[in-house]
Design an enzyme around this catalytic site. Structure first.
Site, short mmCIF file in Angstrom:
data_model
loop_
_atom_site.label_atom_id
_atom_site.label_comp_id
_atom_site.label_asym_id
_atom_site.label_seq_id
_atom_site.Cartn_x
_atom_site.Cartn_y
_atom_site.Cartn_z
N LYS A 211 -21.80 -24.59 33.55
CA LYS A 211 -22.99 -24.11 32.82
C LYS A 211 -22.51 -23.84 31.39
O LYS A 211 -21.91 -22.82 31.10
CB LYS A 211 -23.51 -22.84 33.47
N GLY B 159 -16.57 -15.68 27.50
CA GLY B 159 -17.69 -15.31 26.62
C GLY B 159 -17.54 -13.87 26.18
O GLY B 159 -16.43 -13.32 26.16
N SER B 160 -18.67 -13.27 25.85
CA SER B 160 -18.64 -11.92 25.28
C SER B 160 -18.31 -10.87 26.35
O SER B 160 -18.54 -11.09 27.55
CB SER B 160 -20.00 -11.61 24.65
N GLY C 221 -19.58 -10.63 30.18
CA GLY C 221 -18.46 -10.56 31.14
C GLY C 221 -18.58 -9.36 32.07
O GLY C 221 -18.24 -9.44 33.25
N GLU D 9 -12.57 -14.10 30.68
CA GLU D 9 -11.91 -14.17 29.36
C GLU D 9 -12.93 -13.73 28.34
O GLU D 9 -13.94 -14.40 28.15
CB GLU D 9 -11.45 -15.61 29.06
N CYS E 101 -11.87 -16.86 19.60
CA CYS E 101 -11.51 -15.64 20.32
C CYS E 101 -10.18 -15.11 19.80
O CYS E 101 -9.90 -13.92 19.90
CB CYS E 101 -11.43 -15.92 21.80
N GLU F 41 -15.56 -6.29 17.76
CA GLU F 41 -15.46 -7.72 17.48
C GLU F 41 -16.63 -8.16 16.60
O GLU F 41 -17.79 -7.95 16.96
CB GLU F 41 -15.46 -8.52 18.78
N1 LIG Z 1 -10.91 -14.52 25.66
C1 LIG Z 1 -11.19 -15.81 25.54
O1 LIG Z 1 -10.47 -16.66 26.04
C2 LIG Z 1 -12.40 -16.25 24.78
C3 LIG Z 1 -12.50 -17.58 24.35
C4 LIG Z 1 -13.63 -17.98 23.63
C5 LIG Z 1 -14.65 -17.06 23.38
N2 LIG Z 1 -14.53 -15.79 23.80
C6 LIG Z 1 -15.56 -14.80 23.51
O2 LIG Z 1 -16.84 -15.39 23.64
C7 LIG Z 1 -17.78 -14.70 22.81
C8 LIG Z 1 -18.63 -15.72 22.09
O3 LIG Z 1 -19.23 -16.60 23.00
P1 LIG Z 1 -20.77 -16.52 23.42
O4 LIG Z 1 -21.57 -15.91 22.33
O5 LIG Z 1 -21.15 -17.86 23.93
O6 LIG Z 1 -20.71 -15.49 24.64
P2 LIG Z 1 -21.88 -15.13 25.67
O7 LIG Z 1 -23.15 -14.89 24.96
O8 LIG Z 1 -21.36 -14.06 26.53
O9 LIG Z 1 -22.10 -16.47 26.48
C9 LIG Z 1 -21.06 -17.08 27.23
C10 LIG Z 1 -21.69 -17.91 28.34
O10 LIG Z 1 -22.33 -17.03 29.26
C11 LIG Z 1 -23.68 -17.44 29.45
N3 LIG Z 1 -24.48 -16.26 29.81
C12 LIG Z 1 -25.18 -15.43 29.01
N4 LIG Z 1 -25.80 -14.47 29.75
C13 LIG Z 1 -25.45 -14.69 31.04
C14 LIG Z 1 -25.75 -14.06 32.28
N5 LIG Z 1 -26.53 -12.97 32.33
N6 LIG Z 1 -25.24 -14.57 33.40
C15 LIG Z 1 -24.42 -15.65 33.37
N7 LIG Z 1 -24.12 -16.31 32.24
C16 LIG Z 1 -24.62 -15.83 31.08
C17 LIG Z 1 -24.04 -18.08 28.13
O11 LIG Z 1 -25.18 -18.89 28.21
P3 LIG Z 1 -26.14 -19.02 26.90
O12 LIG Z 1 -25.30 -19.59 25.82
O13 LIG Z 1 -27.19 -19.90 27.35
O14 LIG Z 1 -26.59 -17.61 26.59
C18 LIG Z 1 -22.77 -18.87 27.86
O15 LIG Z 1 -22.75 -20.04 28.61
C19 LIG Z 1 -16.93 -13.84 21.90
O16 LIG Z 1 -17.00 -12.51 22.33
C20 LIG Z 1 -15.51 -14.37 22.09
O17 LIG Z 1 -14.49 -13.44 21.88
C21 LIG Z 1 -13.43 -15.36 24.49
O1 LIG Z 2 -11.13 -19.95 22.22
C1 LIG Z 2 -10.15 -20.38 22.77
C2 LIG Z 2 -9.17 -21.31 22.24
C3 LIG Z 2 -8.47 -20.70 21.08
C4 LIG Z 2 -7.32 -21.47 20.64
O2 LIG Z 2 -7.04 -22.54 21.09
C5 LIG Z 2 -6.50 -20.81 19.64
O3 LIG Z 2 -6.94 -20.68 18.52
O4 LIG Z 2 -5.45 -20.34 19.99
#
Ligand SMILES: NC(=O)c1ccc[n+]([C@@H]2O[C@H](COP(=O)([O-])OP(=O)(O)OC[C@H]3O[C@@H](n4cnc5c(N)ncnc54)[C@H](OP(=O)(O)O)[C@@H]3O)[C@@H](O)[C@H]2O)c1
Ligand SMILES: O=CCCC(=O)C(=O)O
Length: 497
Positions: free
Chosen positions: A177, A230-231, A235, A252, A286, A387
Site C-alpha cells: 500500500k 512513515g510518521s 506508526g 520505521e 528520514c 521533526e
Molecule cells: N525511519 C525510517 O526509516 C523512515 C523512512 C522514511 C520516512 N520516514 C518517516 O515518514 C514520515 C513521512 O512519510 P509520510 O508523510 O508518508 O508518513 P505517513 O503519513 O505516516 O504515511 C505513511 C504511510 O502510511 C499510510 N497511512 C496513513 N494513515 C494510515 C492509517 N491510519 N493506517 C494505515 N496506513 C496509513 C499512508 O498512506 P497515505 O499516503 O495515503 O496517507 C502512507 O502509505 C516522516 O515522519 C519520516 O521521518 C521514516
Molecule cells: O528514507 C530512507 C532512506 C534514507 C537513505 O537512504 C539515507 O539517506 O540514508
C-alpha cells in the site's frame, strides 16, 4: 503537460480498478496544475481480494526453494536497471526530488535486489549439540505468511524494495500500500515485478488512502505481519492495532537527526555534509540533518560558510538538471514547514536565511520553500525537538564534546547521527555513546547502504531493522530436533534425568 497515467491495483496477477470504480489524482509538486496520475480509491473489498490472493499464493510460494525465489528478485533488479532512467524521471515529476537523487533512489532498489537475491543462498540456520545421544538439534528460518507493506512517499522505489524483496526471498507473499502521493512510482515498480514473472498473488498492490486502504490492511485478521515506514503518529496507530490483533509489526518512523561539528573538524568537509544532509531531498529524508550542533570555537566561521553555501542552492523542479533543491511533496508539507518556522520565530530563534515560501516566477505553481537556517536555537525549543521534515536546519552552540553528545541524545528519536572531528578518541567515544541506529564519522547523516541494518532506536522504531537487517523481520525461528536413537529416552520426557 503530459497525459496522466492511469494506475490500477494489482491483485492475483491482474490489473484492476477499485471495486467502487472511484479514482483519485496525484499531482506534480513542482507544478500542482499538472496531474501525473490517477489511482484507485481502494476500500475494504479491494483489500480483502488482495489478502485472499496473497494467502492463496503463500501456500505454494513458501515451498519454492529460496535460491529459486531469489532468482525472481535478481531479475527484478536487472529490469530496474534497464528502467532506471524512466523511473527516475517519473519520480522527479511525481514527488519532486532532483533527478540525481531520484536515480539514487532507484539504485537503492537495484542494490537491494542483488543483496536480497544473495540472501536466498544463505538464510542460514544453526546446528547445535543436543543434550542427548543420537539426536541432532538445529534452527531454521521460516517465512511469516502474508505481509502488508505500508510505505511513505519520500523514497517511493527504495523503501518498497527494502520491504518487498527480502520478504519475498524469505518465502512470504506481500501486499504493497504505497503513499497516495506516489501511486505512479509504485505502479511502475510493480509492473517490473510482474515482468519478472513472479507467480500470481505473490506480489499485490492496493492503492488508496491511508485512512481507508491502509487502515483496512492493518486491521485485517488475515494479515500476519505489517511492515510500516512513515510518521510517528501513523506508526503509533499501526503498532497499537497490530498489538491488539496479534500481528508481527516492524515500525520505521520519525527522526530528529543531528550532525556535530567539533572545533578540530575539517570544516569544508563538514560543510558539504551539512548542506546535503539538511537540504538534500528538501530535507524530506528520514535521515535528514535537522540539527547542527556546533562547537563554539568554530560556530561563527562555520555559520558564515553555511549561509554562503546554502544561499547558492538553486530551487526548481526536480526534472530540471540545474536544480539543487526541489519542492516539498504537497501543500500540507509546505504548510507544516511554514508553521514550524513561525514557531521557531516565536520561540526566539533567528532566521539567518530563507524562512519563507518561494513563489518567484514558475515556483508559484509548486510547493517550494527556501532553504532555511535558524540560529540561536536552544535544545528546549520545539524546532530543536520535533521533526519538521523540510529544508530547515537549526544551529545549536556547545562548549564541549560531552555537551554535544548530551544534546544530540536529548530527543525522543534515534535514527541517524554524525560527528565531524579529527580526534580518533572522540570518534570512538561518539560511536559508543550516541543513541541512534546509524552513526557516521566524518560523513553526513544521509547515505545508507543496503547491506547494513537500517533503522532507529527510541521512538524512531520498534527495534527492527530494514535493508541489511530485514531477514530478521521477515522470518521467524523454528527449533528442530531429529532423534535417530530409535527408542524413547527417559530424558526426552523430563529433559534431564
Ligand atoms: N525511519 C525510517 O526509516 C523512515 C523512512 C522514511 C520516512 N520516514 C518517516 O515518514 C514520515 C513521512 O512519510 P509520510 O508523510 O508518508 O508518513 P505517513 O503519513 O505516516 O504515511 C505513511 C504511510 O502510511 C499510510 N497511512 C496513513 N494513515 C494510515 C492509517 N491510519 N493506517 C494505515 N496506513 C496509513 C499512508 O498512506 P497515505 O499516503 O495515503 O496517507 C502512507 O502509505 C516522516 O515522519 C519520516 O521521518 C521514516
Ligand atoms: O528514507 C530512507 C532512506 C534514507 C537513505 O537512504 C539515507 O539517506 O540514508
Amino acid at each position: 503537460m503530459t497525459i496522466p497515467l492511469t494506475c490500477q491495483n494489482y491483485i492475483a496477477g491482474e490489473w484492476l480498478s477499485a471495486v467502487s470504480a472511484e479514482t483519485l489524482p496525484s499531482s506534480n509538486p513542482a507544478n500542482s496544475r499538472e496531474i501525473v496520475a490517477t489511482f484507485p480509491r481502494s476500500a475494504t473489498a479491494d483489500v480483502d481480494a488482495a489478502i485472499a490472493a496473497a494467502r492463496q499464493a503463500y501456500r505454494t510460494w513458501r515451498l519454492v526453494p529460496a535460491p529459486a525465489r531469489a532468482e525472481y528478485i535478481f531479475r527484478v533488479g536487472e529490469l530496474l536497471l534497464q528502467h532506471k532512467e524512466e523511473l527516475a524521471q517519473l519520480m522527479s515529476r511525481e514527488m519532486g526530488k532532483p533527478l540525481a537523487e531520484a536515480r539514487g533512489d532507484v539504485q537503492e532498489g537495484i542494490d537491494c535486489a542483488y543483496y536480497s537475491a544473495g540472501e536466498g543462498r544463505r538464510l542460514f540456520g544453526q546446528t547445535t549439540p543436543s543434550e542427548m545421544p543420537n539426536k541432532f538439534a538445529m534452527t531454521m528460518r521460516m517465512p511469516i505468511g502474508v505481509c502488508a507493506l505500508i510505505t511513505p512517499w519520500n523514497f517511493p522505489v527504495a523503501i518498497p524494495c527494502w520491504k518487498a524483496m527480502p520478504a519475498l526471498v524469505c518465502g512470504n507473499t506481500v501486499i504493497l500500500k504505497p503513499s497516495e502521493d506516489t501511486p505512479a512510482c509504485a505502479t511502475k515498480l510493480i509492473e517490473i515485478f510482474h515482468a519478472a514473472g513472479l507467480p500470481k498473488g505473490v506480489v499485490n498492490l492496493v492503492h488508496g488512502l491511508g485512512e481507508e486502504a491502509g487502515k483496512a490492511l492493518v486491521e485485517h485478521s488475515n494479515v500476519d505481519l505489517v511492515s510500516f515506514t512513515g510518521s510517528s503518529e501513523t506508526g503509533a496507530f499501526v503498532g497499537a492495532t497490530c498489538g491488539r490483533t496479534h500481528k508481527r509489526v516492524c515500525l520505521e518512523m520519525g527522526g530528529k537527526n543531528a550532525q556535530i561539528v567539533m572545533e578540530d573538524a575539517d570544516l569544508e568537509l563538514a560543510l558539504e555534509g551539512a548542506v546535503w544532509g539538511a537540504f538534500g531531498t528538501s530535507g524530506q529524508r528520514c535521515t535528514a540533518t535537522s540539527r547542527l550542533i556546533l562547537h563554539r570555537d568554530i560556530k561563527e566561521k562555520f555559520t558564515h560558510m553555511l549561509k554562503e553555501r546554502t544561499g547558492k542552492l538553486r530551487l526548481g523542479a526536480g526534472t530540471d538538471p540545474n536544480t539543487d533543491v526541489g519542492p516539498l511533496v504537497n501543500a500540507s508539507q509546505l504548510e507544516r514547514v511554514s508553521r514550524y518556522v513561525e514557531i521557531g520565530r516565536e520561540e526566539g530563534a533567528k532566521v539567518l536565511l530563507g524562512g519563507a515560501v518561494a513563489s518567484e516566477g514558475d515556483l508559484q505553481h509548486g510547493f517550494f520553500f527556501h532553504p532555511t537556517i535558524l540560529d540561536d536555537v536552544t535544545p528546549q525549543m520545539r524546532v530543536a525537538r520535533e521533526e519538521i521534515f523540510g529544508p530547515v536546519v537549526v544551529l545549536i552552540e556547545v562548549g564541549s564534546f560531552e555537551e554535544a553528545i548530551a544534546i544530540l541524545n536529548d530527543t525522543p528519536f534515534g535514527l541517524s547521527s554524525s560527528i565531524y572531528t579529527r580526534d580518533v578518541s572522540r570518534a570512538f567515544a561518539a560511536m559508543r555513546d550516541i543513541e541512534a541506529g546509524i552513526t557516521y564519522i566524518n560523513g553526513p547523516t544521509i547515505g545508507a547502504e543496503v547491506h547494513l541494518p537500517f533503522g532507529g532506536v527510541k521512538q524512531t522504531g520498534n527495534g527492527h531493522r530494514e535493508a541489511g537487517g530485514a531477514i530478521d523481520v521477515f522470518t521467524e525461528w523454528k527449533a528442530v530436533y531429529v532423534d535417530f536413537s530409535g527408542s524413547l529416552q527417559r530424558a526426552q520426557i523430563d529433559n534431564r534425568e
